[in-house]
Design a protein around this motif. Sequence first.
Motif: not given
Length: 412
Positions: A298-303, A312-330
Motif C-alpha cells: 500500500h505504498s505504491g510501486r516506485r519509479r 492522461c494529458g500530463v507531461t512527466i519530465r525525464a528525471g521525475e519520480g513516479v509512484i503507482v498506487a496499486n491499492d486505488i488502482g485495484n
Amino acid sequence: MSTISTPGIDASSAEVPDYPMTRAAGCPFDPPPALYTLQAQAPISRVRLWDGSTPWLVTRYEDQRAVLADPRISADSTRPHYPYSGAAQMERRTLAPSFIDMDDPEHARLRRMVTAPFSIKHVEALRPAIQKIVDGLIDAMLAGPTPVNLVEAFALPVPSLVICELLGVPYADHDFFQANSKILVTRTTTAEQAQAATRRLLDYLDRLIGDKLAHPADDLLSTLAARVRAGELSRREAANTGMLLLIAGHETTANMIALGTLALLQHPDQLARLRESDDPKVVASAVEELLRYLNIVHSGRRRVALEDIEICGVTIRAGEGVIVANDIGNRDPAAFPDPDRLDIARNPRHHVAFGFGVHQCLGQPLARVELQVVYGTLYRRIPTVQLVVDLDAIPFKHDGAVYGVYELPITW
C-alpha cells in the motif's frame, strides 16, 4: 505542455498532499479517501514524500498498467529523484540492491537465475507439502488453548516454513530473520536501524551461501552458490538475492493470510461461500479477489522517468519520480465494477496487486498456491472461527510497507 498541468496542484504549494495518506477510521480494508478523490479528479498529480520531494502519483488502473509497462519508466533506485518510501528503504537498497531495483538487461540477467523454482509447474508440485504444513499448524492450534493469535500461530509460520524449504534456510532461525525483516518493512525505522538489520541479514545469507558452496543441496541458495562458483554471480549478489527472496517470501503472504481472514470474518456471506465450496475454482477466485480488495503493498510501486512522457494529458519530465498506487488502482470502477464490494465470485485476475510488466512479482505463483491452500483449508477445518475482540481493537500495520495486522486473536 507545462511540467505540472494538473488543475489545482502546484508542487511548491501546501496544496500538494502528503503521501502515504491516512485511511478512514472504521474502514481498514479500503484505501485512503484522498486517493479516491485524486482518482476521480486528478488521476496524475503531485504528492509530497517524507523528504519533501514531490513525485507524481498515478491512481487510475489503465494509466498504472501503461506506466509499469513503459520502458521509459525506470525501476533503478540508484537514479536521482527515485521516490524512496523512507530512509530505511533508501538504506536497505543502497546496501543490498536486488534485481527488483534494476532495469534490463541487468534485471533480466539476475531474475532469470531464480525464476525456475517459482514457475507454476514447480510451485504446483509443492502443493502437497504446503498442504501438509497448513494441516500440521491447524492440528497444533486445535490441540492447544484458545484464544490464539492467528498471526503468530499460523499466518507467519506457513510462508516462513515454505520459503525456508525452498531456499534452504534453517527454519530454526525464523525468530532472527523475522525480527530483522520486520525492522526493514516498517516505515518508522530509522536509517541506522535499517543499516544494522540489513547488515545482519546480509551476513547471515552470506554465511549460508558459503555453506552451500561447501555442501550443495537441492535448494535455491545452492543454485545461487553454483552460479557464484561458475563466476556468473558475485557472492554479494547471491546474498542480496537470497535476502530479497527470504523477506518477500514470508512477509507478504503472512499478511495476506491474516488480513484476508479478518476481511472474510467481516463479510460472513463471502466466508460461508468459500467455506462451503469444495471447488478449487471458487477458492482460486477468492484468492484473486482478496488480493485485489486488500492490496497489501500500500505504498505504491516506485519509479523514475527516463524521458518525457505524457499520460492522461500530463507531461512527466525525464528525471521525475513516479509512484503507482496499486491499492486505488485495484478499486478503479472502470476496471472493476462496484470495486469496494468484496465478491469472491469476481475472479479479477487482471488486478495489479502483483504489479505489471517485466517487474511484476516473481513469487506470485507461490503466493497463489499458498493462499489457495490456506483459504481452502482453514475455514473448513475450523468452521466456527471468530474474533475475540471488536474490529477497532485490532492493531493494523498502518506503519508498514506491507499492510496487515500485528495480531489477530481468534477462537472457535
